[in-house]
Design an enzyme around this catalytic site. Structure first.
Site, PDB file in Angstrom:
ATOM      1  N   HIS A 203       3.133   0.095  -0.500  1.00  0.00           N
ATOM      2  CA  HIS A 203       2.103  -0.748   0.110  1.00  0.00           C
ATOM      3  C   HIS A 203       1.418  -1.715  -0.850  1.00  0.00           C
ATOM      4  CE1 HIS A 203      -0.656   2.162  -1.689  1.00  0.00           C
ATOM      5  NE2 HIS A 203      -1.574   1.227  -1.591  1.00  0.00           N
TER       6      HIS A 203
HETATM    7  C1  UD1 Z   1      -6.287  -0.917  -0.264  1.00  0.00           C
HETATM    8  C2  UD1 Z   1      -6.644  -0.927  -1.748  1.00  0.00           C
HETATM    9  C3  UD1 Z   1      -5.549  -0.194  -2.539  1.00  0.00           C
HETATM   10  C4  UD1 Z   1      -5.325   1.189  -1.977  1.00  0.00           C
HETATM   11  C5  UD1 Z   1      -5.009   1.075  -0.491  1.00  0.00           C
HETATM   12  C6  UD1 Z   1      -4.766   2.417   0.137  1.00  0.00           C
HETATM   13  C7  UD1 Z   1      -7.891  -2.914  -2.492  1.00  0.00           C
HETATM   14  C8  UD1 Z   1      -7.795  -4.184  -3.262  1.00  0.00           C
HETATM   15  N1  UD1 Z   1      -6.727  -2.288  -2.289  1.00  0.00           N
HETATM   16  O1  UD1 Z   1      -5.101  -1.676  -0.119  1.00  0.00           O
HETATM   17  O2  UD1 Z   1      -5.954  -0.083  -3.877  1.00  0.00           O
HETATM   18  O3  UD1 Z   1      -4.232   1.775  -2.646  1.00  0.00           O
HETATM   19  O4  UD1 Z   1      -6.088   0.412   0.161  1.00  0.00           O
HETATM   20  O5  UD1 Z   1      -4.269   2.283   1.421  1.00  0.00           O
HETATM   21  O6  UD1 Z   1      -8.962  -2.525  -2.096  1.00  0.00           O
HETATM   22  N2  UD1 Z   1      -4.797  -2.897   7.758  1.00  0.00           N
HETATM   23  C9  UD1 Z   1      -4.727  -2.413   9.059  1.00  0.00           C
HETATM   24  N3  UD1 Z   1      -5.481  -1.329   9.379  1.00  0.00           N
HETATM   25  C10 UD1 Z   1      -6.288  -0.688   8.505  1.00  0.00           C
HETATM   26  C11 UD1 Z   1      -6.348  -1.185   7.180  1.00  0.00           C
HETATM   27  C12 UD1 Z   1      -5.593  -2.272   6.821  1.00  0.00           C
HETATM   28  O7  UD1 Z   1      -4.010  -2.943   9.881  1.00  0.00           O
HETATM   29  O8  UD1 Z   1      -6.910   0.299   8.891  1.00  0.00           O
HETATM   30  C13 UD1 Z   1      -3.954  -4.032   7.386  1.00  0.00           C
HETATM   31  C14 UD1 Z   1      -4.615  -5.370   7.519  1.00  0.00           C
HETATM   32  O9  UD1 Z   1      -3.694  -6.265   8.025  1.00  0.00           O
HETATM   33  C15 UD1 Z   1      -4.926  -5.754   6.082  1.00  0.00           C
HETATM   34  C16 UD1 Z   1      -3.822  -5.055   5.300  1.00  0.00           C
HETATM   35  O10 UD1 Z   1      -3.531  -3.884   6.063  1.00  0.00           O
HETATM   36  O11 UD1 Z   1      -4.932  -7.125   5.901  1.00  0.00           O
HETATM   37  C17 UD1 Z   1      -4.222  -4.675   3.901  1.00  0.00           C
HETATM   38  O12 UD1 Z   1      -5.423  -3.901   3.915  1.00  0.00           O
HETATM   39  P1  UD1 Z   1      -6.447  -3.969   2.673  1.00  0.00           P
HETATM   40  O13 UD1 Z   1      -7.568  -3.071   2.940  1.00  0.00           O
HETATM   41  O14 UD1 Z   1      -6.705  -5.373   2.314  1.00  0.00           O
HETATM   42  O15 UD1 Z   1      -5.620  -3.447   1.450  1.00  0.00           O
HETATM   43  P2  UD1 Z   1      -4.628  -2.239   1.301  1.00  0.00           P
HETATM   44  O16 UD1 Z   1      -3.266  -2.808   1.107  1.00  0.00           O
HETATM   45  O17 UD1 Z   1      -4.797  -1.191   2.355  1.00  0.00           O
END
Ligand code: UD1
Length: 356
Positions: A203
Protein backbone atom coordinates in the site's frame (compact mmCIF):
# COMPACT_ATOMS: atom_id res chain seq x y z
CA UNK A 1 -3.36 13.76 34.49
CA UNK A 2 -5.43 14.39 31.36
CA UNK A 3 -4.09 12.71 28.22
CA UNK A 4 -5.34 13.62 24.77
CA UNK A 5 -4.67 10.79 22.33
CA UNK A 6 -4.70 11.54 18.60
CA UNK A 7 -5.29 8.65 16.20
CA UNK A 8 -6.51 8.50 12.62
CA UNK A 9 -5.03 5.67 10.57
CA UNK A 10 -5.28 1.90 10.92
CA UNK A 11 -1.90 1.07 12.54
CA UNK A 12 -2.53 3.69 15.23
CA UNK A 13 -5.67 1.95 16.43
CA UNK A 14 -3.68 -1.21 17.20
CA UNK A 15 -1.03 0.77 19.09
CA UNK A 16 -3.51 2.95 20.97
CA UNK A 17 -5.49 -0.15 22.02
CA UNK A 18 -2.48 -1.35 24.01
CA UNK A 19 -1.94 1.93 25.86
CA UNK A 20 -5.66 2.49 26.55
CA UNK A 21 -5.84 -0.97 28.09
CA UNK A 22 -2.73 -0.22 30.18
CA UNK A 23 -4.33 3.05 31.37
CA UNK A 24 -7.39 1.05 32.50
CA UNK A 25 -5.16 -1.42 34.34
CA UNK A 26 -3.20 1.41 36.00
CA UNK A 27 -6.37 3.09 37.25
CA UNK A 28 -7.88 -0.20 38.51
CA UNK A 29 -4.72 -0.88 40.49
CA UNK A 30 -4.72 2.64 41.93
CA UNK A 31 -8.43 2.33 42.74
CA UNK A 32 -8.98 5.79 41.27
CA UNK A 33 -8.88 7.23 37.73
CA UNK A 34 -5.55 9.02 38.12
CA UNK A 35 -4.86 8.92 34.40
CA UNK A 36 -7.72 10.14 32.22
CA UNK A 37 -7.64 9.63 28.48
CA UNK A 38 -9.68 11.30 25.75
CA UNK A 39 -9.28 9.94 22.21
CA UNK A 40 -9.63 12.11 19.13
CA UNK A 41 -9.99 10.39 15.74
CA UNK A 42 -8.92 12.58 12.83
CA UNK A 43 -10.97 10.54 10.36
CA UNK A 44 -7.95 9.92 8.06
CA UNK A 45 -9.20 6.32 7.76
CA UNK A 46 -12.98 6.10 7.61
CA UNK A 47 -14.06 2.79 6.03
CA UNK A 48 -15.51 0.30 8.51
CA UNK A 49 -12.78 -2.27 7.78
CA UNK A 50 -10.01 0.36 8.07
CA UNK A 51 -11.23 1.90 11.34
CA UNK A 52 -14.36 0.88 13.33
CA UNK A 53 -13.63 -2.83 13.21
CA UNK A 54 -10.45 -2.21 15.24
CA UNK A 55 -12.34 -0.28 17.92
CA UNK A 56 -14.89 -3.12 18.09
CA UNK A 57 -12.47 -6.05 18.18
CA UNK A 58 -9.84 -4.53 20.44
CA UNK A 59 -12.39 -2.81 22.69
CA UNK A 60 -10.74 0.57 22.33
CA UNK A 61 -12.63 3.36 24.12
CA UNK A 62 -14.75 5.26 21.58
CA UNK A 63 -13.23 8.53 20.39
CA UNK A 64 -14.80 11.61 21.99
CA UNK A 65 -14.91 13.13 18.54
CA UNK A 66 -14.23 12.17 14.92
CA UNK A 67 -12.89 15.13 12.94
CA UNK A 68 -13.88 13.45 9.62
CA UNK A 69 -10.94 14.92 7.77
CA UNK A 70 -10.90 12.08 5.21
CA UNK A 71 -8.55 11.82 2.24
CA UNK A 72 -6.80 14.53 0.25
CA UNK A 73 -3.41 15.88 -0.71
CA UNK A 74 -0.91 15.78 2.14
CA UNK A 75 -0.86 19.51 2.83
CA UNK A 76 -4.63 19.80 2.66
CA UNK A 77 -5.16 16.75 4.87
CA UNK A 78 -2.55 17.76 7.44
CA UNK A 79 -3.75 21.39 7.45
CA UNK A 80 -7.38 20.43 8.05
CA UNK A 81 -6.32 18.14 10.88
CA UNK A 82 -4.10 20.80 12.42
CA UNK A 83 -6.92 23.38 12.54
CA UNK A 84 -9.51 20.93 13.88
CA UNK A 85 -7.18 19.36 16.48
CA UNK A 86 -6.14 22.82 17.69
CA UNK A 87 -9.78 23.74 18.34
CA UNK A 88 -10.25 20.56 20.37
CA UNK A 89 -7.08 21.19 22.37
CA UNK A 90 -8.03 24.76 23.23
CA UNK A 91 -11.36 23.50 24.52
CA UNK A 92 -10.10 20.38 26.32
CA UNK A 93 -6.82 21.74 27.77
CA UNK A 94 -4.99 18.40 28.11
CA UNK A 95 -1.84 18.01 30.22
CA UNK A 96 -0.17 15.98 27.50
CA UNK A 97 -0.81 14.81 23.93
CA UNK A 98 -0.10 11.23 22.94
CA UNK A 99 0.67 10.41 19.30
CA UNK A 100 1.63 7.16 17.58
CA UNK A 101 3.83 6.19 14.65
CA UNK A 102 4.36 8.18 11.49
CA UNK A 103 1.15 9.14 9.73
CA UNK A 104 -0.17 12.56 8.81
CA UNK A 105 -2.45 12.30 11.88
CA UNK A 106 0.66 11.82 14.06
CA UNK A 107 2.40 14.93 12.80
CA UNK A 108 -0.75 17.06 12.86
CA UNK A 109 -1.42 16.08 16.49
CA UNK A 110 2.16 16.83 17.50
CA UNK A 111 2.30 20.21 15.74
CA UNK A 112 -1.07 21.37 17.05
CA UNK A 113 0.05 20.51 20.60
CA UNK A 114 3.47 22.18 20.59
CA UNK A 115 2.04 25.36 19.13
CA UNK A 116 -0.19 25.51 22.23
CA UNK A 117 2.73 24.58 24.53
CA UNK A 118 1.18 21.22 25.36
CA UNK A 119 3.90 18.56 25.79
CA UNK A 120 3.89 15.75 23.22
CA UNK A 121 4.62 12.08 23.94
CA UNK A 122 5.50 10.07 20.83
CA UNK A 123 5.10 6.30 20.80
CA UNK A 124 7.40 4.64 18.24
CA UNK A 125 10.04 7.36 18.32
CA UNK A 126 13.46 7.24 16.66
CA UNK A 127 12.57 5.20 13.57
CA UNK A 128 14.23 6.30 10.34
CA UNK A 129 14.20 5.03 6.77
CA UNK A 130 16.49 7.92 5.68
CA UNK A 131 14.25 8.28 2.62
CA UNK A 132 12.82 11.76 2.77
CA UNK A 133 10.62 11.13 -0.26
CA UNK A 134 8.40 9.08 2.06
CA UNK A 135 5.71 11.16 3.77
CA UNK A 136 6.13 8.93 6.82
CA UNK A 137 9.82 9.87 7.17
CA UNK A 138 8.98 13.58 7.30
CA UNK A 139 6.24 12.86 9.82
CA UNK A 140 8.66 10.89 12.03
CA UNK A 141 11.42 13.48 11.96
CA UNK A 142 9.11 16.41 12.67
CA UNK A 143 7.22 14.59 15.42
CA UNK A 144 10.37 13.41 17.21
CA UNK A 145 11.91 16.86 17.12
CA UNK A 146 8.90 18.54 18.76
CA UNK A 147 8.22 15.79 21.32
CA UNK A 148 9.02 16.08 25.03
CA UNK A 149 8.69 12.36 25.80
CA UNK A 150 9.95 9.84 23.27
CA UNK A 151 9.00 6.20 23.68
CA UNK A 152 11.39 4.05 21.63
CA UNK A 153 10.64 0.46 20.62
CA UNK A 154 14.30 -0.61 20.52
CA UNK A 155 17.83 0.40 21.54
CA UNK A 156 18.72 1.32 17.97
CA UNK A 157 15.84 3.84 17.74
CA UNK A 158 17.09 5.52 20.94
CA UNK A 159 20.63 5.63 19.48
CA UNK A 160 19.28 7.29 16.35
CA UNK A 161 17.63 10.00 18.46
CA UNK A 162 20.94 10.55 20.27
CA UNK A 163 22.67 11.00 16.89
CA UNK A 164 20.12 13.74 16.17
CA UNK A 165 20.84 15.41 19.52
CA UNK A 166 17.71 14.15 21.31
CA UNK A 167 18.71 12.58 24.61
CA UNK A 168 16.32 13.94 27.19
CA UNK A 169 12.87 12.40 27.70
CA UNK A 170 13.91 9.26 25.78
CA UNK A 171 12.57 5.95 27.16
CA UNK A 172 13.21 2.55 25.57
CA UNK A 173 10.00 0.68 26.41
CA UNK A 174 9.72 -1.94 23.66
CA UNK A 175 7.12 -2.14 20.93
CA UNK A 176 3.43 -1.80 21.75
CA UNK A 177 2.64 -4.02 18.75
CA UNK A 178 4.40 -6.87 20.54
CA UNK A 179 2.15 -6.29 23.57
CA UNK A 180 -0.83 -6.43 21.21
CA UNK A 181 0.21 -9.77 19.72
CA UNK A 182 0.66 -11.25 23.20
CA UNK A 183 -2.64 -9.95 24.53
CA UNK A 184 -4.88 -10.52 21.53
CA UNK A 185 -3.04 -13.55 20.08
CA UNK A 186 -5.53 -16.05 21.51
CA UNK A 187 -8.35 -14.24 19.74
CA UNK A 188 -6.75 -14.81 16.32
CA UNK A 189 -9.23 -16.07 13.74
CA UNK A 190 -8.81 -19.74 12.83
CA UNK A 191 -7.66 -19.82 9.22
CA UNK A 192 -7.79 -23.19 7.50
CA UNK A 193 -6.04 -23.37 4.16
CA UNK A 194 -5.08 -26.72 2.60
CA UNK A 195 -1.78 -25.69 1.03
CA UNK A 196 1.02 -23.38 2.18
CA UNK A 197 0.56 -19.71 1.38
CA UNK A 198 2.26 -16.33 1.79
CA UNK A 199 0.50 -13.34 3.36
CA UNK A 200 0.93 -10.09 1.43
CA UNK A 201 0.06 -6.39 1.72
CA UNK A 202 1.09 -3.57 -0.63
CA UNK A 203 0.00 0.00 0.00
CA UNK A 204 2.96 2.39 0.21
CA UNK A 205 2.56 5.46 -1.98
CA UNK A 206 6.06 4.93 -3.44
CA UNK A 207 4.92 1.51 -4.75
CA UNK A 208 1.32 2.16 -5.72
CA UNK A 209 1.93 5.53 -7.39
CA UNK A 210 4.77 4.31 -9.61
CA UNK A 211 3.60 1.68 -12.12
CA UNK A 212 7.13 0.49 -12.89
CA UNK A 213 7.58 -0.39 -9.23
CA UNK A 214 4.05 -1.76 -8.88
CA UNK A 215 4.37 -3.99 -11.97
CA UNK A 216 7.79 -5.15 -10.76
CA UNK A 217 6.21 -6.29 -7.50
CA UNK A 218 3.40 -8.11 -9.33
CA UNK A 219 5.92 -9.89 -11.56
CA UNK A 220 7.91 -10.87 -8.44
CA UNK A 221 4.75 -12.19 -6.75
CA UNK A 222 3.85 -14.23 -9.84
CA UNK A 223 7.07 -16.23 -9.34
CA UNK A 224 6.14 -17.41 -5.84
CA UNK A 225 6.09 -21.20 -5.50
CA UNK A 226 3.10 -20.90 -3.12
CA UNK A 227 -0.16 -19.02 -3.49
CA UNK A 228 -0.35 -15.51 -2.07
CA UNK A 229 -3.21 -14.09 0.01
CA UNK A 230 -3.21 -10.35 -0.44
CA UNK A 231 -5.25 -8.02 1.80
CA UNK A 232 -6.09 -5.11 -0.48
CA UNK A 233 -5.71 -1.57 0.87
CA UNK A 234 -8.15 0.98 -0.65
CA UNK A 235 -5.26 3.02 -2.08
CA UNK A 236 -4.01 -0.07 -3.96
CA UNK A 237 -7.53 -1.00 -5.05
CA UNK A 238 -7.95 2.46 -6.58
CA UNK A 239 -4.65 2.16 -8.49
CA UNK A 240 -5.51 -1.33 -9.76
CA UNK A 241 -8.95 -0.21 -10.95
CA UNK A 242 -7.67 2.97 -12.58
CA UNK A 243 -4.94 1.17 -14.52
CA UNK A 244 -6.87 -2.01 -15.34
CA UNK A 245 -4.16 -4.08 -13.63
CA UNK A 246 -4.60 -7.86 -13.71
CA UNK A 247 -3.43 -9.77 -10.67
CA UNK A 248 -1.13 -12.76 -11.25
CA UNK A 249 -3.11 -16.03 -11.14
CA UNK A 250 -1.42 -17.16 -7.90
CA UNK A 251 -2.59 -14.03 -6.00
CA UNK A 252 -5.89 -14.30 -4.11
CA UNK A 253 -7.22 -10.87 -3.24
CA UNK A 254 -9.11 -10.18 0.01
CA UNK A 255 -10.75 -7.13 1.54
CA UNK A 256 -8.56 -5.47 4.25
CA UNK A 257 -8.34 -7.83 7.22
CA UNK A 258 -9.62 -7.00 10.68
CA UNK A 259 -6.98 -7.29 13.42
CA UNK A 260 -8.09 -10.76 14.54
CA UNK A 261 -8.18 -11.97 10.93
CA UNK A 262 -4.71 -10.55 10.37
CA UNK A 263 -3.44 -12.41 13.45
CA UNK A 264 -5.05 -15.60 12.10
CA UNK A 265 -3.38 -15.22 8.70
CA UNK A 266 -0.05 -14.43 10.36
CA UNK A 267 -0.30 -17.65 12.36
CA UNK A 268 -1.30 -19.76 9.36
CA UNK A 269 0.99 -18.37 6.64
CA UNK A 270 4.41 -19.67 5.63
CA UNK A 271 5.95 -16.23 5.22
CA UNK A 272 5.08 -12.57 4.64
CA UNK A 273 5.61 -10.20 1.69
CA UNK A 274 4.90 -6.56 2.48
CA UNK A 275 5.77 -2.89 2.24
CA UNK A 276 4.08 -2.16 5.59
CA UNK A 277 6.16 -1.25 8.64
CA UNK A 278 3.96 -2.95 11.22
CA UNK A 279 3.59 -6.22 9.35
CA UNK A 280 7.38 -6.64 9.15
CA UNK A 281 7.45 -6.79 12.94
CA UNK A 282 4.33 -8.91 13.28
CA UNK A 283 5.90 -11.49 10.93
CA UNK A 284 8.85 -11.65 13.34
CA UNK A 285 6.61 -12.01 16.41
CA UNK A 286 4.97 -15.02 14.70
CA UNK A 287 8.30 -16.55 13.68
CA UNK A 288 7.77 -15.92 9.96
CA UNK A 289 10.34 -14.57 7.51
CA UNK A 290 9.50 -11.33 5.77
CA UNK A 291 10.25 -10.13 2.24
CA UNK A 292 10.08 -6.34 2.28
CA UNK A 293 9.24 -4.85 -1.12
CA UNK A 294 10.85 -1.48 -0.47
CA UNK A 295 14.32 -0.04 -1.01
CA UNK A 296 14.97 0.35 2.71
CA UNK A 297 13.39 -0.38 6.05
CA UNK A 298 13.32 1.57 9.30
CA UNK A 299 13.16 -1.79 11.16
CA UNK A 300 16.82 -2.57 10.57
CA UNK A 301 17.08 -4.90 13.59
CA UNK A 302 14.96 -7.41 11.67
CA UNK A 303 17.40 -7.43 8.77
CA UNK A 304 20.35 -7.81 11.16
CA UNK A 305 18.53 -10.71 12.88
CA UNK A 306 18.22 -12.49 9.52
CA UNK A 307 14.42 -12.29 9.69
CA UNK A 308 13.79 -9.77 6.93
CA UNK A 309 15.13 -9.23 3.41
CA UNK A 310 14.76 -5.85 1.78
CA UNK A 311 14.08 -6.92 -1.80
CA UNK A 312 13.22 -3.67 -3.58
CA UNK A 313 10.78 -3.93 -6.48
CA UNK A 314 12.86 -5.73 -9.14
CA UNK A 315 11.16 -9.06 -9.99
CA UNK A 316 14.40 -11.11 -9.86
CA UNK A 317 15.34 -9.82 -6.40
CA UNK A 318 11.81 -10.39 -5.09
CA UNK A 319 11.75 -13.94 -6.53
CA UNK A 320 15.12 -14.67 -4.91
CA UNK A 321 13.92 -13.34 -1.53
CA UNK A 322 10.69 -15.33 -1.79
CA UNK A 323 12.75 -18.48 -2.40
CA UNK A 324 14.72 -17.72 0.78
CA UNK A 325 11.52 -17.06 2.77
CA UNK A 326 9.68 -20.15 1.49
CA UNK A 327 12.54 -22.28 2.74
CA UNK A 328 11.36 -22.45 6.39
CA UNK A 329 10.38 -20.14 9.25
CA UNK A 330 12.53 -18.45 11.87
CA UNK A 331 14.07 -20.44 14.69
CA UNK A 332 14.54 -19.04 18.18
CA UNK A 333 14.28 -15.28 18.35
CA UNK A 334 15.62 -12.60 20.66
CA UNK A 335 13.40 -10.00 22.33
CA UNK A 336 14.56 -7.09 20.24
CA UNK A 337 11.31 -5.21 20.79
CA UNK A 338 11.01 -5.53 24.55
CA UNK A 339 9.20 -7.87 26.87
CA UNK A 340 5.59 -7.24 25.90
CA UNK A 341 5.06 -4.66 28.66
CA UNK A 342 5.58 -1.50 26.61
CA UNK A 343 2.05 -0.25 27.36
CA UNK A 344 2.58 -0.55 31.11
CA UNK A 345 5.96 1.21 30.95
CA UNK A 346 4.46 4.04 28.90
CA UNK A 347 1.60 4.60 31.34
CA UNK A 348 3.91 4.43 34.37
CA UNK A 349 6.13 7.08 32.81
CA UNK A 350 3.20 9.36 31.95
CA UNK A 351 1.60 8.93 35.39
CA UNK A 352 4.91 9.80 37.10
CA UNK A 353 5.01 13.02 35.06
CA UNK A 354 1.55 13.88 36.31
CA UNK A 355 2.76 13.54 39.88
CA UNK A 356 5.89 15.66 39.42
C1 UD1 B 1 -1.61 5.91 5.75
C2 UD1 B 1 -0.25 6.35 6.30
C3 UD1 B 1 0.73 5.17 6.21
C4 UD1 B 1 0.17 3.95 6.90
C5 UD1 B 1 -1.19 3.63 6.30
C6 UD1 B 1 -1.82 2.42 6.93
C7 UD1 B 1 0.28 8.72 5.93
C8 UD1 B 1 1.12 9.67 5.14
N1 UD1 B 1 0.33 7.45 5.52
O1 UD1 B 1 -1.43 5.63 4.37
O2 UD1 B 1 1.93 5.54 6.85
O3 UD1 B 1 1.04 2.87 6.69
O4 UD1 B 1 -2.05 4.77 6.45
O5 UD1 B 1 -2.94 2.02 6.23
O6 UD1 B 1 -0.37 9.13 6.86
N2 UD1 B 1 -8.93 5.30 1.69
C9 UD1 B 1 -10.20 4.74 1.71
N3 UD1 B 1 -10.75 4.44 2.91
C10 UD1 B 1 -10.13 4.64 4.09
C11 UD1 B 1 -8.83 5.21 4.06
C12 UD1 B 1 -8.24 5.51 2.86
O7 UD1 B 1 -10.80 4.53 0.67
O8 UD1 B 1 -10.70 4.31 5.13
C13 UD1 B 1 -8.31 5.59 0.40
C14 UD1 B 1 -8.52 6.98 -0.10
O9 UD1 B 1 -8.75 6.93 -1.46
C15 UD1 B 1 -7.18 7.65 0.14
C16 UD1 B 1 -6.20 6.49 0.03
O10 UD1 B 1 -6.93 5.36 0.48
O11 UD1 B 1 -6.93 8.66 -0.77
C17 UD1 B 1 -4.96 6.67 0.86
O12 UD1 B 1 -5.30 6.94 2.22
P1 UD1 B 1 -4.33 7.84 3.14
O13 UD1 B 1 -4.90 7.93 4.48
O14 UD1 B 1 -3.96 9.07 2.41
O15 UD1 B 1 -2.98 7.05 3.18
P2 UD1 B 1 -2.66 5.53 3.36
O16 UD1 B 1 -2.12 5.03 2.07
O17 UD1 B 1 -3.78 4.76 3.99
Amino acid sequence: MQILTIVGARPQFVKAAVVSRAIGAYNSKAGVDTVKETIIHTGQHYDYNMSDVFFDEMEIPRPAVNLSVGSGNHGEMTGSMLAAIEREMIERKPDITLVYGDTNSTMAGALAAVKLHIPVAHVEAGLRSFNRAMPEEINRVVTDHVSTILFCPSDSSASQLAREGITSGVHVVGDVMYDAVIHYGEKAAVIKVDSPFALCTIHRAENTDDMTRFNGILEGLSRSPVQIFLALHPRTRAVVEKNGVKWPSNVIVHEPFSYFNMLGYLKACSFVITDSGGLQKEAYFFGKKCVTVRDETEWTELVEAGANRVAGTEPDRIAEAIEWAANGGLGSRGQIYGKGNAGELIVNTLAALGES
